[in-house]
Design an enzyme around this catalytic site. Structure first.
Site, mmCIF file in Angstrom:
data_model
loop_
_atom_site.group_PDB
_atom_site.id
_atom_site.type_symbol
_atom_site.label_atom_id
_atom_site.label_comp_id
_atom_site.label_asym_id
_atom_site.label_seq_id
_atom_site.Cartn_x
_atom_site.Cartn_y
_atom_site.Cartn_z
ATOM 1 N N GLU A 254 0.866 -1.183 0.000
ATOM 2 C CA GLU A 254 0.000 0.000 0.000
ATOM 3 C C GLU A 254 0.902 1.232 0.000
ATOM 4 O O GLU A 254 1.437 1.622 1.024
ATOM 5 C CB GLU A 254 -0.922 0.007 1.220
ATOM 6 N N HIS B 117 0.079 8.045 5.161
ATOM 7 C CA HIS B 117 1.349 7.776 4.479
ATOM 8 C C HIS B 117 2.156 9.072 4.388
ATOM 9 O O HIS B 117 1.596 10.137 4.111
ATOM 10 C CB HIS B 117 1.089 7.225 3.074
ATOM 11 N N ASN C 125 -12.814 5.679 1.711
ATOM 12 C CA ASN C 125 -11.745 6.318 2.476
ATOM 13 C C ASN C 125 -10.558 6.616 1.575
ATOM 14 O O ASN C 125 -10.173 5.798 0.743
ATOM 15 C CB ASN C 125 -11.318 5.432 3.648
ATOM 16 N N ARG D 145 -22.395 15.713 -9.629
ATOM 17 C CA ARG D 145 -21.840 16.110 -10.927
ATOM 18 C C ARG D 145 -20.437 15.556 -11.152
ATOM 19 O O ARG D 145 -19.961 15.521 -12.280
ATOM 20 C CB ARG D 145 -21.800 17.640 -11.053
ATOM 21 N N ASP E 129 -15.816 -0.964 11.046
ATOM 22 C CA ASP E 129 -15.507 -0.755 12.465
ATOM 23 C C ASP E 129 -16.378 0.314 13.116
ATOM 24 O O ASP E 129 -16.204 0.619 14.296
ATOM 25 C CB ASP E 129 -14.031 -0.410 12.651
ATOM 26 N N GLY E 130 -17.293 0.915 12.348
ATOM 27 C CA GLY E 130 -18.124 1.973 12.891
ATOM 28 C C GLY E 130 -17.443 3.318 12.958
ATOM 29 O O GLY E 130 -18.058 4.306 13.375
ATOM 30 N N ASP F 62 -7.566 -3.318 7.839
ATOM 31 C CA ASP F 62 -6.605 -2.217 7.702
ATOM 32 C C ASP F 62 -5.974 -1.935 9.067
ATOM 33 O O ASP F 62 -5.658 -0.796 9.406
ATOM 34 C CB ASP F 62 -7.285 -0.967 7.138
ATOM 35 N N GLY G 188 -5.339 3.966 9.748
ATOM 36 C CA GLY G 188 -5.669 2.555 9.859
ATOM 37 C C GLY G 188 -6.719 2.340 10.934
ATOM 38 O O GLY G 188 -7.462 3.251 11.312
#
Length: 398
Positions: free
Chosen positions: A143, A155, A233, A241, A262-263, A288, A324
């Site tokens: 990733e 990142h 995400n 549009r 995970d909410g 993640d 994460g």
């Protein structure tokens, strides 16, 4: 720990080495099979495998009445757990993370890296590839660093780079055949060529951490991209549009969409939207997860970035971006059926069947069928995990 040892590595984790001499029949539970739920079902385990049931054959019986038996979970996107990172320099640390998630029902997992210098990522790949060959991991997911600076999330921006196919090839080669997926932003220079390169080498090209427009995303799918990295995400929102990548990834039947249930990352209504749009056969729940999963609140490193975890939510120290999750897949399963009100069979698709198929591993894992690995999870009536078996061995004994 007993088990095989790869050169220079720590021992394999439990989950396949110590096996019973006679078949074991798990009886009485509600068993989720590919064609539906069987009340008072039977799962027969011999050695590391599920075998056809033979009531006339002597076997040890284990009564699991009042429980569910579902296939072991498959996580295609996870960075660590138990206080340890899959980007660590020591095999023992990686195995700590593997063991943590295994005890939460993830019997098959792909180790995800975090953006870094190419040489550092190549060294991480060399270590992780040995653990794949040893049987503790199912592959490697890179990733970054080929992601958009506008959607970099957790990142480090200074380490990002365009997806030059020669750089992408360097990481694939470093993984020695164990690379399963690369997340990239296809709108960047070299993006489409890199997607084609990955497809040619049998590596999943995933669209993520991207600022791509709808049209550019369609081009990437046509070039061979088949996964949406944690959909919604680290990508533009869905606008009437400017539909952006979300609409393109949801509408195309060739794409599997990752969701972090995970909410925190997704509102339940958004998760329902994804299920209705993509269908239950195109969703893969992922964690993640970073180091804090199964470990607790505190300060951690995600790659080179400092992360604070408070009340189970991971955020960058600088800027506060979500970094994460601390999710484990048993929690994702329980939430799916108790909060999101998904049928148990759909939750099994999202946590086991679909990711196993995506990895090309459905002939071995992902369902409770004779001939497949004896990977299973035992849940009580409240959908709490009470048992985990991997390759015929109890990791968590009910």
């Amino acid at each position: 720990m007993p088990g095989r040892r790869a050169a220079g590595l720590g021992s394999s984790l439990p989950g396949g080495d110590r096996l019973t001499a006679e078949p074991t029949v798990l009886t009485g539970a509600r068993v989720v099979l590919p064609d539906g739920v069987v009340d008072g079902g039977r799962v027969t385990v011999e050695g590391p495998s599920i075998v056809a049931d033979d009531p006339g054959r002597p076997a040890a019986a284990r009564d699991l009445s009042g429980h569910w038996i579902v296939p072991g979970f498959v996580d295609i996107h996870v960075h660590g757990g138990g206080g340890a990172s899959f980007s660590a320099a020591r095999a023992e640390d990686v195995l700590t993370g593997v063991d943590t998630h295994r005890r939460h029902g993830t019997t098959t997992m792909v180790a995800s890296t975090v953006t870094g210098e190419l040489d550092d990522l190549a060294r991480q790949a060399a270590l992780l590839s040995e653990l794949v060959e040893q049987g503790d991991l199912a592959g490697i997911h890179f990733e970054g660093p080929f992601i958009s600076p506008h959607r970099c999330g957790a990142h480090k921006p200074s380490l990002l780079r365009d997806p030059d196919p020669s750089d992408v090839r360097k990481l694939i080669d470093a993984a020695r055949g164990t690379a399963k997926m690369v997340t990239l932003a296809p709108e960047l220079p070299g993006g489409l060529d890199s997607v084609r390169l990955l497809a040619e080498h049998g590596v999943i090209a995933a669209v993520g951490h991207t600022d791509a427009a709808y049209e550019a995303t369609l081009e990437a799918i046509d070039a061979g991209a088949t996964v949406a990295t944690h959909l919604f995400n680290a990508m533009p929102t869905l606008l009437h549009r400017r539909p952006g990548p979300i609409a393109a990834l949801l509408e195309d039947e060739r794409v599997t969409v990752e969701l972090i249930n995970d909410g925190v990352h997704l509102h339940p209504a958004v998760l329902e939207l994804a299920f209705r749009s993509a269908g239950a056969d195109r969703v893969a729940f992922i964690t993640d997860a970073m180091d804090a999963a199964g470990f607790g609140d505190g300060r951690y490193l995600l790659g080179p970035m400092e992360v604070d975890v408070t009340d189970g939510v991971a955020r960058l120290v600088e800027g506060g971006s979500i970094a994460g999750s601390t999710l484990t897949l048993d929690t994702a399963f329980k939430r799916a059926v108790t909060v999101d009100r998904l049928p148990v069979t759909d939750a099994v698709r999202a946590l086991s069947v679909n990711p196993a198929r995506l990895l090309g591993a459905y002939d071995r894992v992902g369902s409770l069928e004779p001939g497949k690995d004896a990977d299973l999870v035992v849940l009580n009536e409240a959908y709490d995990l009470v048992g985990v078996m991997r390759k015929g061995q109890w990791v968590v004994e009910p």
